[in-house]
Design an enzyme around this catalytic site. Sequence first.
Site, PDB file in Angstrom:
ATOM      1  N   GLY B  41      38.720  65.570  16.087  1.00 35.79           N
ATOM      2  CA  GLY B  41      38.549  64.353  16.885  1.00 35.79           C
ATOM      3  C   GLY B  41      39.032  64.474  18.318  1.00 35.79           C
ATOM      4  O   GLY B  41      38.767  63.606  19.139  1.00 35.79           O
ATOM      5  N   CYS B 275      11.240  54.739   7.512  1.00 30.67           N
ATOM      6  CA  CYS B 275      12.391  55.628   7.638  1.00 30.67           C
ATOM      7  C   CYS B 275      12.479  56.184   9.057  1.00 30.67           C
ATOM      8  O   CYS B 275      11.481  56.661   9.601  1.00 30.67           O
ATOM      9  CB  CYS B 275      12.240  56.834   6.709  1.00 30.67           C
ATOM     10  SG  CYS B 275      12.513  56.514   4.979  1.00 30.67           S
TER      11      CYS B 275
END
Lengths: 275, 302
Positions: B41, B275
């Site tokens: 992160g 989709c």
Amino acid sequence: MSDEILIEGDAGFAAVAASERPLLSVSGLSKIYGARIGCIDVSFDVWPGEVLAIVGESGSGKTTLLNCISSRLAPTTGTVSYQMRDGRMGDVFRMSEAERRHLMRTDWGFVHQNPIDGLRMSVSAGANVGERLMAVGQRHYGSIRAEASEWLGRVEIDADRIDDQPRAFSGGMRQRLQIARNLVTEPRLVFMDEPTGGLDVSVQARLLDLLRGLVSDLGLSVIIVTHDLAVARLLSDRILVMKEGRVIESGLTDRVLDDPRAPYTQLLVSSILQV
Amino acid sequence: MSAQIATDAAPAIASYNFAYLDEQTKRMIRRAILKAIAIPGYQVPFASREMPMPYGWGTGGVQVTAAIIGPEDVLKVIDQGADDTTNAVSIRAFFAKVANVATTTRTMEATIIQTRHRIPETKLSAGQVLVYQVPIPEPLRFLEPRETETRKMHALEEYGLMHVKLYEDIARHGEISTTYAYPVMVEGRYVMDPSPTPKFDNPKMHRSEALQLFGAGREKRIYAVPPFTEVVSLDFEDHPFEIQTFDRPCALCAAENVYLDEVVLDDSGGRMFVCSDTDHCEDRRAQGHRGEMAGHPLETAK
Ligand SMILES: Nc1ncnc2c1ncn2[C@@H]1O[C@H](COP(=O)(O)OP(=O)(O)OP(=O)(O)O)[C@@H](O)[C@H]1O
Ligand SMILES: [Mg+2]
């Protein structure tokens, strides 16, 4: 000579219990900007619940001193120690940055002369007040908002302005919002640099009344910088008078203003309208 | 992702170093990637290079892919879930040319998937790498413009500001209206911007078996979520994180619980929801799943 230093008040205090020790203790503090003097060899204590005014003419070092003791500026020499909530005295410049920043947004407040410097102008009033709560880990939207709303009320901002951005507020409202934003975590010590500086006289008077009420309700300790002796008279218990970076006189507010000893203070006092 | 070096480059593309970047540059980027993996992160600065495409076209993702790709890799590139957009096609063609690698549109076959704005619906597995193209890596940026300050905030875990943003959302819209680039807490330490993926995809990042790498070319940052890392979307106790839901299945393959795009069919307001992940949709149709508009030719739909 005007350089004569007259300091009274500290002699009788022998530190014992935490409540009888200073909240903040400044010792031998100097700040030199290259060739220029910011402030020189300043020492004083602030006691729990006490309001201390720092007065003096423009350029006398008031802001420099305030920024140093609030750790926003590193001093050239000297120490500042602060009585933490657990009673321990912490050396402000020896703390880790994390510890110091935590202190600054929980136990301390800082009210800037210009509210733009102390507010987030592009987020709502509610979020401005709630930010410190979120910073210390509050994660319930409803209770953060309720607390923000209560604080807006305490600084006399209508509850229906909670979602407005401070851009839409008047100067006086912005300043009151800045105060609410600082007080929401119930700090014990608040630094203020000319909090009424940019406001017109009637707005100033209202803000001073409000501040006086909050200070006594919350038992706050305040260090307030002002060049307005009337503000110092109204709010403070004790005064430091600065000139050319030095504290040249200090004492109880009434004593200093009614019976100034240093010639410079006498000049200052006689040059303003008596209040 | 076997780390092969320049000598493996096919003779046909001798005018390029393997995967376009020179070996020094690739090593530099790999070091940044390793550091990013070691600190999940955390945004690692890297010396972003000029690529033969403008910023905003995935130069960060392309550099990451170029640094990790080997001759044995199979590359898939998607843009908003689709393999067939200009951006996806040209990046795929770029690597087919400069690295001579096999490409695919099938999620399961790919070893590296470079993506802009989506995570495939098919669950990724160990050994796969998902490379995100990131425009703005700093989640705190919009509230705190000063880089020196945001760095300090990350260093000291001062993330109150993230909740200020979410607070503003709720105050203004009654709910957390952030639907893209929804901030996450990675491994309980760093707040991270998952790039402009829909928040629908956030749960897929959590404990993913695949390695997730993020490259921001213009902003010169690389960050990573290693496999099986905790990725938690920020929220309030009384306004918990929720993903988007769709009240109908895909019109072509009848898939439910997938991210759908709205497709306008004609000028008279005709539309359908299909989709966004074209590979997933095609795969389901190949298996015989039929949506209510399955007969509709895809070409006009897209
Ligand atoms: N950043 C700086 N660099 C150099 N000199 C400075 C700096 N800041 C302040 N000074 C100098 O330090 C001295 C004290 O300034 P300071 O701002 O503390 O005064 P002040 O009492 O707050 O004045 P005012 O009432 O005008 O706000 C002045 O001579 C000033 O010019
Ligand atoms: Mg000043």
